[in-house]
Design a protein around this motif. Structure first.
Motif, PDB file in Angstrom:
ATOM      1  N   ARG A  15       0.824  -1.220   0.000  1.00 15.42           N
ATOM      2  CA  ARG A  15       0.000   0.000   0.000  1.00 15.42           C
ATOM      3  C   ARG A  15       0.858   1.269   0.000  1.00 15.42           C
ATOM      4  N   CYS A  16       2.119   1.123  -0.415  1.00 17.80           N
ATOM      5  CA  CYS A  16       3.004   2.278  -0.554  1.00 17.80           C
ATOM      6  C   CYS A  16       3.162   2.691  -2.016  1.00 17.80           C
ATOM      7  N   VAL A  85       0.106  12.771  -7.831  1.00 22.38           N
ATOM      8  CA  VAL A  85       0.657  11.473  -8.229  1.00 22.38           C
ATOM      9  C   VAL A  85       2.154  11.599  -8.444  1.00 22.38           C
ATOM     10  N   GLY A  86       2.906  10.691  -7.810  1.00 18.96           N
ATOM     11  CA  GLY A  86       4.349  10.662  -7.961  1.00 18.96           C
ATOM     12  C   GLY A  86       4.797   9.411  -8.685  1.00 18.96           C
ATOM     13  N   VAL A  87       5.985   9.483  -9.261  1.00 17.64           N
ATOM     14  CA  VAL A  87       6.597   8.369  -9.974  1.00 17.64           C
ATOM     15  C   VAL A  87       7.923   8.054  -9.300  1.00 17.64           C
ATOM     16  N   ASP A 103      -1.170  10.720  -3.111  1.00 20.47           N
ATOM     17  CA  ASP A 103      -1.427  11.197  -1.751  1.00 20.47           C
ATOM     18  C   ASP A 103      -2.489  10.327  -1.114  1.00 20.47           C
ATOM     19  N   PRO A 104      -2.368   9.967   0.142  1.00 18.32           N
ATOM     20  CA  PRO A 104      -1.441  10.471   1.156  1.00 18.32           C
ATOM     21  C   PRO A 104      -0.119   9.702   1.265  1.00 18.32           C
ATOM     22  N   ILE A 105       0.179   8.805   0.337  1.00 17.39           N
ATOM     23  CA  ILE A 105       1.461   8.089   0.380  1.00 17.39           C
ATOM     24  C   ILE A 105       2.588   9.105   0.188  1.00 17.39           C
ATOM     25  N   ALA A 110       7.162   5.169  -0.934  1.00 20.38           N
ATOM     26  CA  ALA A 110       7.240   4.502  -2.235  1.00 20.38           C
ATOM     27  C   ALA A 110       8.693   4.172  -2.575  1.00 20.38           C
ATOM     28  N   ALA A 111       9.587   5.117  -2.329  1.00 20.91           N
ATOM     29  CA  ALA A 111      11.002   4.905  -2.625  1.00 20.91           C
ATOM     30  C   ALA A 111      11.543   3.699  -1.872  1.00 20.91           C
TER      31      ALA A 111
END
Length: 126
Positions: A15-16, A85-87, A103-105, A110-111
């Motif tokens: 869930r990350c 949204v991030g990559v 968001d909210p991650i 994620a990294a």
């Protein structure tokens, strides 16, 4: 463990990340999350961007038809973002792990997940 299991169990299940794919350096997609229609050309451009970051600096990172603003990168990791949204992408010896998070991650969550799997694949020769 299959490539799809890595995507489902090592990335999505944390869930990350909200969407993910694992592909070869030629851009061929080995496994991906549902409804993440990343193309071979998009992945191949990311792989080129690890060595020539100016490619991504000028045109951004495109995944599944969406263009993200290139933030930073090294010869191992690429980061981009658009709105919420991030990559986060990581290159291994034979593959690239591609992920999106929303968001909210937090980016570091994620990294951590993507790079943990990437380091594992490197240790396994991939």
């Amino acid at each position: 463990m299959s490539w799809q299991d890595y995507v489902d169990q090592q990335l999505l299940a944390t869930r990350c990340v909200t969407k993910a794919a694992i592909a070869g350096h030629d851009g061929s997609v080995w496994a991906k999350s549902e409804n993440f229609n990343v193309s071979k050309e998009e992945v191949a451009k990311i792989v080129q961007g690890f060595d020539k970051q100016e490619i991504l600096t000028s045109s951004g990172v495109t995944l599944a038809g969406n263009r993200y603003i290139y933030l930073s990168g090294t010869d191992r990791v690429i980061r981009a973002k658009l709105g919420k949204v991030g990559v986060h992408c990581m290159k291994t010896a034979q593959a690239v792990v591609v992920s999106l998070y929303e968001d909210p991650i937090q980016p570091q969550q994620a990294a951590s997940v993507v790079e943990k799997l990437g380091d594992y694949l490197i240790n396994c020769g991939y």
